[in-house]
Design a protein around this motif. Structure first.
Motif, PDB file in Angstrom:
ATOM      1  N   SER A  81      -5.039  -5.287   5.520  1.00  0.00           N
ATOM      2  CA  SER A  81      -5.698  -4.346   6.425  1.00  0.00           C
ATOM      3  C   SER A  81      -5.589  -2.909   5.918  1.00  0.00           C
ATOM      4  O   SER A  81      -6.531  -2.120   6.047  1.00  0.00           O
ATOM      5  N   TRP A  82      -4.454  -2.562   5.298  1.00  0.00           N
ATOM      6  CA  TRP A  82      -4.296  -1.199   4.784  1.00  0.00           C
ATOM      7  C   TRP A  82      -5.073  -0.998   3.488  1.00  0.00           C
ATOM      8  O   TRP A  82      -5.453   0.126   3.171  1.00  0.00           O
ATOM      9  N   VAL A  83      -5.287  -2.066   2.736  1.00  0.00           N
ATOM     10  CA  VAL A  83      -6.138  -1.954   1.553  1.00  0.00           C
ATOM     11  C   VAL A  83      -7.577  -1.711   1.979  1.00  0.00           C
ATOM     12  O   VAL A  83      -8.296  -0.900   1.388  1.00  0.00           O
ATOM     13  N   ASN A  84      -8.005  -2.435   3.006  1.00  0.00           N
ATOM     14  CA  ASN A  84      -9.384  -2.276   3.486  1.00  0.00           C
ATOM     15  C   ASN A  84      -9.590  -0.933   4.171  1.00  0.00           C
ATOM     16  O   ASN A  84     -10.621  -0.279   3.990  1.00  0.00           O
ATOM     17  N   SER A  85      -8.627  -0.514   4.973  1.00  0.00           N
ATOM     18  CA  SER A  85      -8.760   0.734   5.745  1.00  0.00           C
ATOM     19  C   SER A  85      -7.406   1.444   5.786  1.00  0.00           C
ATOM     20  O   SER A  85      -6.632   1.262   6.732  1.00  0.00           O
ATOM     21  N   PRO A  86      -7.101   2.252   4.770  1.00  0.00           N
ATOM     22  CA  PRO A  86      -5.803   2.947   4.727  1.00  0.00           C
ATOM     23  C   PRO A  86      -5.661   3.919   5.891  1.00  0.00           C
ATOM     24  O   PRO A  86      -6.656   4.481   6.365  1.00  0.00           O
ATOM     25  N   PRO A  87      -4.423   4.133   6.371  1.00  0.00           N
ATOM     26  CA  PRO A  87      -4.196   5.121   7.444  1.00  0.00           C
ATOM     27  C   PRO A  87      -4.329   6.540   6.903  1.00  0.00           C
ATOM     28  O   PRO A  87      -3.417   7.066   6.260  1.00  0.00           O
ATOM     29  N   ILE A  88      -5.489   7.142   7.132  1.00  0.00           N
ATOM     30  CA  ILE A  88      -5.760   8.468   6.567  1.00  0.00           C
ATOM     31  C   ILE A  88      -4.880   9.532   7.211  1.00  0.00           C
ATOM     32  O   ILE A  88      -4.313  10.388   6.534  1.00  0.00           O
ATOM     33  N   VAL A  89      -4.767   9.496   8.529  1.00  0.00           N
ATOM     34  CA  VAL A  89      -3.985  10.509   9.244  1.00  0.00           C
ATOM     35  C   VAL A  89      -2.612   9.938   9.569  1.00  0.00           C
ATOM     36  O   VAL A  89      -2.505   8.947  10.284  1.00  0.00           O
ATOM     37  N   ASN A  90      -1.581  10.537   9.019  1.00  0.00           N
ATOM     38  CA  ASN A  90      -0.218  10.150   9.359  1.00  0.00           C
ATOM     39  C   ASN A  90       0.624  11.406   9.423  1.00  0.00           C
ATOM     40  O   ASN A  90       0.216  12.478   8.957  1.00  0.00           O
ATOM     41  N   LEU A  91       1.804  11.289  10.002  1.00  0.00           N
ATOM     42  CA  LEU A  91       2.637  12.457  10.293  1.00  0.00           C
ATOM     43  C   LEU A  91       3.030  13.244   9.047  1.00  0.00           C
ATOM     44  O   LEU A  91       2.893  14.476   9.035  1.00  0.00           O
ATOM     45  N   PRO A  92       3.527  12.621   7.970  1.00  0.00           N
ATOM     46  CA  PRO A  92       3.902  13.431   6.791  1.00  0.00           C
ATOM     47  C   PRO A  92       2.728  14.200   6.204  1.00  0.00           C
ATOM     48  O   PRO A  92       2.844  15.390   5.904  1.00  0.00           O
ATOM     49  N   MET A  93       1.591  13.536   6.042  1.00  0.00           N
ATOM     50  CA  MET A  93       0.426  14.201   5.452  1.00  0.00           C
ATOM     51  C   MET A  93      -0.128  15.265   6.381  1.00  0.00           C
ATOM     52  O   MET A  93      -0.486  16.364   5.950  1.00  0.00           O
ATOM     53  N   LEU A  94      -0.203  14.945   7.663  1.00  0.00           N
ATOM     54  CA  LEU A  94      -0.737  15.904   8.626  1.00  0.00           C
ATOM     55  C   LEU A  94       0.161  17.125   8.738  1.00  0.00           C
ATOM     56  O   LEU A  94      -0.315  18.263   8.801  1.00  0.00           O
ATOM     57  N   GLY A  95       1.481  16.914   8.729  1.00  0.00           N
ATOM     58  CA  GLY A  95       2.413  18.034   8.840  1.00  0.00           C
ATOM     59  C   GLY A  95       2.353  18.967   7.642  1.00  0.00           C
ATOM     60  O   GLY A  95       2.300  20.186   7.799  1.00  0.00           O
ATOM     61  N   THR A  96       2.340  18.395   6.433  1.00  0.00           N
ATOM     62  CA  THR A  96       2.289  19.243   5.236  1.00  0.00           C
ATOM     63  C   THR A  96       0.955  19.968   5.123  1.00  0.00           C
ATOM     64  O   THR A  96       0.909  21.135   4.710  1.00  0.00           O
ATOM     65  N   ALA A  97      -0.142  19.299   5.505  1.00  0.00           N
ATOM     66  CA  ALA A  97      -1.454  19.952   5.436  1.00  0.00           C
ATOM     67  C   ALA A  97      -1.537  21.111   6.423  1.00  0.00           C
ATOM     68  O   ALA A  97      -2.026  22.200   6.087  1.00  0.00           O
ATOM     69  N   ASP A 145       4.786   1.671   0.221  1.00  0.00           N
ATOM     70  CA  ASP A 145       4.474   2.591   1.322  1.00  0.00           C
ATOM     71  C   ASP A 145       3.134   3.251   1.077  1.00  0.00           C
ATOM     72  O   ASP A 145       2.650   3.320  -0.057  1.00  0.00           O
ATOM     73  N   TYR A 146       2.517   3.766   2.146  1.00  0.00           N
ATOM     74  CA  TYR A 146       1.304   4.569   2.023  1.00  0.00           C
ATOM     75  C   TYR A 146       1.620   5.939   2.603  1.00  0.00           C
ATOM     76  O   TYR A 146       1.737   6.097   3.818  1.00  0.00           O
ATOM     77  N   ALA A 147       1.802   6.918   1.706  1.00  0.00           N
ATOM     78  CA  ALA A 147       2.149   8.291   2.098  1.00  0.00           C
ATOM     79  C   ALA A 147       3.404   8.316   2.965  1.00  0.00           C
ATOM     80  O   ALA A 147       3.484   9.050   3.946  1.00  0.00           O
ATOM     81  N   GLY A 148       4.383   7.489   2.587  1.00  0.00           N
ATOM     82  CA  GLY A 148       5.647   7.455   3.314  1.00  0.00           C
ATOM     83  C   GLY A 148       5.646   6.563   4.540  1.00  0.00           C
ATOM     84  O   GLY A 148       6.653   6.507   5.247  1.00  0.00           O
ATOM     85  N   MET A 149       4.560   5.849   4.806  1.00  0.00           N
ATOM     86  CA  MET A 149       4.472   5.002   5.995  1.00  0.00           C
ATOM     87  C   MET A 149       4.421   3.529   5.604  1.00  0.00           C
ATOM     88  O   MET A 149       3.932   3.162   4.532  1.00  0.00           O
ATOM     89  N   ARG A 150       4.925   2.699   6.512  1.00  0.00           N
ATOM     90  CA  ARG A 150       4.842   1.254   6.365  1.00  0.00           C
ATOM     91  C   ARG A 150       4.432   0.654   7.704  1.00  0.00           C
ATOM     92  O   ARG A 150       4.687   1.254   8.753  1.00  0.00           O
ATOM     93  N   PRO A 151       3.796  -0.495   7.695  1.00  0.00           N
ATOM     94  CA  PRO A 151       3.332  -1.089   8.954  1.00  0.00           C
ATOM     95  C   PRO A 151       4.497  -1.517   9.835  1.00  0.00           C
ATOM     96  O   PRO A 151       5.578  -1.849   9.351  1.00  0.00           O
ATOM     97  N   GLU A 152       4.291  -1.492  11.119  1.00  0.00           N
ATOM     98  CA  GLU A 152       5.306  -1.930  12.083  1.00  0.00           C
ATOM     99  C   GLU A 152       5.191  -3.443  12.264  1.00  0.00           C
ATOM    100  O   GLU A 152       4.231  -3.950  12.849  1.00  0.00           O
ATOM    101  N   VAL A 153       6.174  -4.141  11.743  1.00  0.00           N
ATOM    102  CA  VAL A 153       6.182  -5.606  11.793  1.00  0.00           C
ATOM    103  C   VAL A 153       7.572  -6.070  12.194  1.00  0.00           C
ATOM    104  O   VAL A 153       8.522  -5.271  12.281  1.00  0.00           O
ATOM    105  N   GLN A 154       7.704  -7.364  12.409  1.00  0.00           N
ATOM    106  CA  GLN A 154       8.985  -7.965  12.778  1.00  0.00           C
ATOM    107  C   GLN A 154       9.336  -9.066  11.803  1.00  0.00           C
ATOM    108  O   GLN A 154       8.459  -9.667  11.161  1.00  0.00           O
ATOM    109  N   VAL A 155      10.626  -9.336  11.692  1.00  0.00           N
ATOM    110  CA  VAL A 155      11.095 -10.398  10.800  1.00  0.00           C
ATOM    111  C   VAL A 155      10.514 -11.736  11.274  1.00  0.00           C
ATOM    112  O   VAL A 155      10.505 -12.055  12.461  1.00  0.00           O
ATOM    113  N   GLY A 156      10.012 -12.525  10.310  1.00  0.00           N
ATOM    114  CA  GLY A 156       9.403 -13.815  10.619  1.00  0.00           C
ATOM    115  C   GLY A 156       7.898 -13.738  10.810  1.00  0.00           C
ATOM    116  O   GLY A 156       7.229 -14.783  10.851  1.00  0.00           O
ATOM    117  N   GLN A 157       7.357 -12.527  10.910  1.00  0.00           N
ATOM    118  CA  GLN A 157       5.914 -12.366  11.092  1.00  0.00           C
ATOM    119  C   GLN A 157       5.185 -12.697   9.791  1.00  0.00           C
ATOM    120  O   GLN A 157       5.664 -12.434   8.699  1.00  0.00           O
TER     121      GLN A 157
END
Length: 211
Positions: free
Chosen positions: A144-160, A114-126
């Protein structure tokens, strides 16, 4: 025949000194009423410390979400290996994304990190392009997340945001406490005989005055 003069009732006579004292008392009461202000409340130190402590706790949670994920990204950027993976399982309780790929001739089945509690939205077989650590294949993220991690996400934004709110409230109460104490000090040094100021802290009221 002269008119008979009507006698005045004793109650109609007013002592000049008593009248003067009554007027002075009314004037004093009016002056006191005009100068009266509501009693200021002194913010309690325990409330200030509680807000500051919760703000620091939110900062710790924010760092606990961000620093491990940042460490994984940095490691994968420096020594990660790219592979093509297939999504074999997606679960919401708990949230997991299971992928399968080949590493050094072996098939590896593991969950995406996970990245800060988040995972990409994917489907089985993808099919995904992932980057993993050969020393520990469980440390794997999408390329894609290694190249450009999701900086703003709900857990991090909420705690900040909560941390900023709590620390701002603690700073405001600290400033208010300083103002009330300064007002009490000025009031106690006032030359007027009735100058006083009451402050309340921890459920106890303290009267500061100068006689």
């Amino acid at each position: 025949m002269a008119k008979k003069q009507r006698k005045r009732s004793p109650s109609s006579f007013q002592n000049p000194q008593s009248s003067a004292r009554s007027a002075a008392a009314k004037e004093a009461a009016r002056t006191v009423a005009e100068g009266w202000h509501p009693r200021p409340l002194l913010p309690q130190l325990r409330l200030v410390f509680a807000l500051a402590g919760l703000g620091v706790l939110c900062i710790v949670i924010f760092l606990a979400l961000w620093l491990p994920s940042k460490g994984v990204v940095d490691d994968l950027r420096s020594r990660g290996v790219t592979a093509t993976a297939a999504v074999t399982k997606v679960d919401d309780k708990p949230e997991t994304v299971e992928v399968r790929f080949r590493s050094s001739g072996e098939t590896v089945t593991t969950n995406l990190h996970d990245y800060a509690g988040m995972r990409p939205e994917v489907q089985v077989g993808q099919t995904l392009t992932v980057r993993y650590d050969r020393q520990d294949p469980s440390r794997v993220l999408t390329q894609s997340w290694v190249n450009s991690p999701p900086i703003v996400n709900l857990p991090m934004l909420g705690t900040a945001a909560l941390a900023l709110l709590l620390l701002a409230a603690a700073a405001f109460l600290t400033l208010r406490r300083h103002q009330v104490l300064s007002l009490a000090e000025v009031s106690s040094q006032d030359g007027s005989p009735s100058s006083s100021l009451a402050v309340e802290e921890d459920g106890k009221t303290t009267q500061l005055s100068k006689e």
